[in-house]
Design a protein around this motif. Structure first.
Motif, PDB file in Angstrom:
ATOM      1  N   THR A   1      10.099   8.174  -2.621  1.00  0.00           N
ATOM      2  CA  THR A   1       9.059   8.272  -1.602  1.00  0.00           C
ATOM      3  C   THR A   1       9.661   8.685  -0.262  1.00  0.00           C
ATOM      4  N   ASP A   2       8.989   9.607   0.391  1.00  0.00           N
ATOM      5  CA  ASP A   2       9.379  10.041   1.735  1.00  0.00           C
ATOM      6  C   ASP A   2       8.508   9.265   2.727  1.00  0.00           C
ATOM      7  N   TYR A   3       9.149   8.464   3.586  1.00  0.00           N
ATOM      8  CA  TYR A   3       8.430   7.678   4.587  1.00  0.00           C
ATOM      9  C   TYR A   3       8.526   8.365   5.933  1.00  0.00           C
TER      10      TYR A   3
ATOM     11  N   ILE B   1      15.856  -9.462   8.887  1.00  0.00           N
ATOM     12  CA  ILE B   1      16.030 -10.767   8.228  1.00  0.00           C
ATOM     13  C   ILE B   1      14.695 -11.263   7.682  1.00  0.00           C
ATOM     14  N   GLU B   2      13.631 -11.125   8.479  1.00  0.00           N
ATOM     15  CA  GLU B   2      12.293 -11.522   7.997  1.00  0.00           C
ATOM     16  C   GLU B   2      11.911 -10.744   6.745  1.00  0.00           C
ATOM     17  N   LEU B   3      12.113  -9.436   6.774  1.00  0.00           N
ATOM     18  CA  LEU B   3      11.746  -8.602   5.627  1.00  0.00           C
ATOM     19  C   LEU B   3      12.551  -8.967   4.384  1.00  0.00           C
ATOM     20  N   ALA B   4      13.831  -9.219   4.563  1.00  0.00           N
ATOM     21  CA  ALA B   4      14.690  -9.568   3.419  1.00  0.00           C
ATOM     22  C   ALA B   4      14.316 -10.924   2.843  1.00  0.00           C
ATOM     23  N   SER B   5      14.056 -11.887   3.697  1.00  0.00           N
ATOM     24  CA  SER B   5      13.766 -13.235   3.203  1.00  0.00           C
ATOM     25  C   SER B   5      12.388 -13.324   2.548  1.00  0.00           C
ATOM     26  N   SER B   6      11.439 -12.523   3.002  1.00  0.00           N
ATOM     27  CA  SER B   6      10.091 -12.569   2.424  1.00  0.00           C
ATOM     28  C   SER B   6       9.952 -11.665   1.203  1.00  0.00           C
ATOM     29  N   GLN B   7      10.825 -10.706   1.057  1.00  0.00           N
ATOM     30  CA  GLN B   7      10.765  -9.703  -0.015  1.00  0.00           C
ATOM     31  C   GLN B   7       9.535  -8.799   0.077  1.00  0.00           C
ATOM     32  N   GLU B   8       8.805  -8.852   1.201  1.00  0.00           N
ATOM     33  CA  GLU B   8       7.591  -8.040   1.344  1.00  0.00           C
ATOM     34  C   GLU B   8       7.903  -6.553   1.358  1.00  0.00           C
ATOM     35  N   ALA B   9       8.981  -6.146   1.998  1.00  0.00           N
ATOM     36  CA  ALA B   9       9.328  -4.722   2.030  1.00  0.00           C
ATOM     37  C   ALA B   9       9.628  -4.207   0.621  1.00  0.00           C
ATOM     38  N   ALA B  10      10.336  -5.005  -0.158  1.00  0.00           N
ATOM     39  CA  ALA B  10      10.658  -4.599  -1.528  1.00  0.00           C
ATOM     40  C   ALA B  10       9.385  -4.482  -2.370  1.00  0.00           C
ATOM     41  N   LYS B  11       8.480  -5.433  -2.213  1.00  0.00           N
ATOM     42  CA  LYS B  11       7.212  -5.381  -2.947  1.00  0.00           C
ATOM     43  C   LYS B  11       6.398  -4.154  -2.529  1.00  0.00           C
ATOM     44  N   PHE B  12       6.375  -3.892  -1.238  1.00  0.00           N
ATOM     45  CA  PHE B  12       5.643  -2.755  -0.687  1.00  0.00           C
ATOM     46  C   PHE B  12       6.213  -1.453  -1.252  1.00  0.00           C
ATOM     47  N   ALA B  13       7.520  -1.300  -1.208  1.00  0.00           N
ATOM     48  CA  ALA B  13       8.170  -0.088  -1.711  1.00  0.00           C
ATOM     49  C   ALA B  13       7.906   0.099  -3.206  1.00  0.00           C
ATOM     50  N   LYS B  14       7.959  -0.965  -3.952  1.00  0.00           N
ATOM     51  CA  LYS B  14       7.729  -0.879  -5.394  1.00  0.00           C
ATOM     52  C   LYS B  14       6.293  -0.453  -5.683  1.00  0.00           C
ATOM     53  N   ARG B  15       5.360  -1.018  -4.941  1.00  0.00           N
ATOM     54  CA  ARG B  15       3.946  -0.704  -5.128  1.00  0.00           C
ATOM     55  C   ARG B  15       3.627   0.755  -4.787  1.00  0.00           C
ATOM     56  N   LEU B  16       4.367   1.320  -3.829  1.00  0.00           N
ATOM     57  CA  LEU B  16       4.096   2.689  -3.394  1.00  0.00           C
ATOM     58  C   LEU B  16       5.082   3.710  -3.956  1.00  0.00           C
ATOM     59  N   ALA B  17       5.870   3.305  -4.918  1.00  0.00           N
ATOM     60  CA  ALA B  17       6.916   4.172  -5.469  1.00  0.00           C
ATOM     61  C   ALA B  17       6.374   5.470  -6.071  1.00  0.00           C
ATOM     62  N   ASP B  18       5.126   5.472  -6.507  1.00  0.00           N
ATOM     63  CA  ASP B  18       4.552   6.680  -7.105  1.00  0.00           C
ATOM     64  C   ASP B  18       3.969   7.639  -6.072  1.00  0.00           C
ATOM     65  N   LYS B  19       4.010   7.257  -4.790  1.00  0.00           N
ATOM     66  CA  LYS B  19       3.483   8.109  -3.717  1.00  0.00           C
ATOM     67  C   LYS B  19       4.610   8.998  -3.195  1.00  0.00           C
ATOM     68  N   PRO B  20       4.447  10.322  -3.220  1.00  0.00           N
ATOM     69  CA  PRO B  20       5.520  11.189  -2.737  1.00  0.00           C
ATOM     70  C   PRO B  20       5.743  11.071  -1.232  1.00  0.00           C
ATOM     71  N   LYS B  21       4.667  10.869  -0.466  1.00  0.00           N
ATOM     72  CA  LYS B  21       4.795  10.746   0.985  1.00  0.00           C
ATOM     73  C   LYS B  21       3.922   9.597   1.468  1.00  0.00           C
ATOM     74  N   VAL B  22       4.528   8.728   2.300  1.00  0.00           N
ATOM     75  CA  VAL B  22       3.810   7.614   2.905  1.00  0.00           C
ATOM     76  C   VAL B  22       4.008   7.695   4.410  1.00  0.00           C
ATOM     77  N   THR B  23       2.901   7.666   5.142  1.00  0.00           N
ATOM     78  CA  THR B  23       2.960   7.644   6.598  1.00  0.00           C
ATOM     79  C   THR B  23       2.715   6.216   7.064  1.00  0.00           C
ATOM     80  N   LEU B  24       3.726   5.657   7.722  1.00  0.00           N
ATOM     81  CA  LEU B  24       3.630   4.317   8.298  1.00  0.00           C
ATOM     82  C   LEU B  24       3.006   4.468   9.673  1.00  0.00           C
ATOM     83  N   LEU B  25       1.876   3.833   9.884  1.00  0.00           N
ATOM     84  CA  LEU B  25       1.142   3.955  11.133  1.00  0.00           C
ATOM     85  C   LEU B  25       1.323   2.707  11.986  1.00  0.00           C
ATOM     86  N   ILE B  26       1.605   2.927  13.265  1.00  0.00           N
ATOM     87  CA  ILE B  26       1.799   1.829  14.207  1.00  0.00           C
ATOM     88  C   ILE B  26       0.991   2.097  15.467  1.00  0.00           C
TER      89      ILE B  26
END
Length: 116
Positions: free
Chosen positions: A2-4, A71-96
């Motif tokens: 995935t391209d972020y 540290i928050e992302l690593a301890s919660s594992q949310e980033a890993a879950k997010f990346a796994k869930r979106l692994a089939d998306k070629p491009k993801v735009t993170l909006l802030i």
């Protein structure tokens, strides 16, 4: 793989954005849901309210903020879950909503996701 990419939610949506995800804990001021043109709003990968408040978008605190946020992302594992869930998306735009994208959680999150 995935391209972020990172973009402010206030910028116009573009055809090349791919899957559009708001990664802020709070809804950005002045943006309607229609204008946001989101595929998803993922609060789980946003910094904690405490960390966000402490940071206050002050550039001089960015390095420490980035470290704490990783540290928050690593301890919660949310980033890993997010990346796994979106692994089939070629491009993801993170909006802030931040006015200064280079000193924001988006930069840190994009880096973390790219290296998972």
């Amino acid at each position: 793989m995935t391209d972020y990419q990172l973009k402010r939610i206030y910028d116009e949506p573009a055809e090349g954005d791919g899957y559009r995800v708001l990664v802020d804990r709070l809804w950005p001021r002045g943006i309607s849901k229609a204008r946001a043109d989101l595929d998803e709003w993922c609060k789980d990968v946003a910094p904690s309210s405490e960390l966000r408040t402490w940071f206050g978008h002050r550039p001089e605190r960015f390095e420490e903020f980035a470290e704490r946020y990783r540290i928050e992302l690593a301890s919660s594992q949310e980033a890993a879950k997010f990346a796994k869930r979106l692994a089939d998306k070629p491009k993801v735009t993170l909006l802030i909503g931040a006015k200064d994208p280079e000193h924001s959680q988006g930069v840190v999150l994009r880096d973390v996701l790219t290296h998972l």
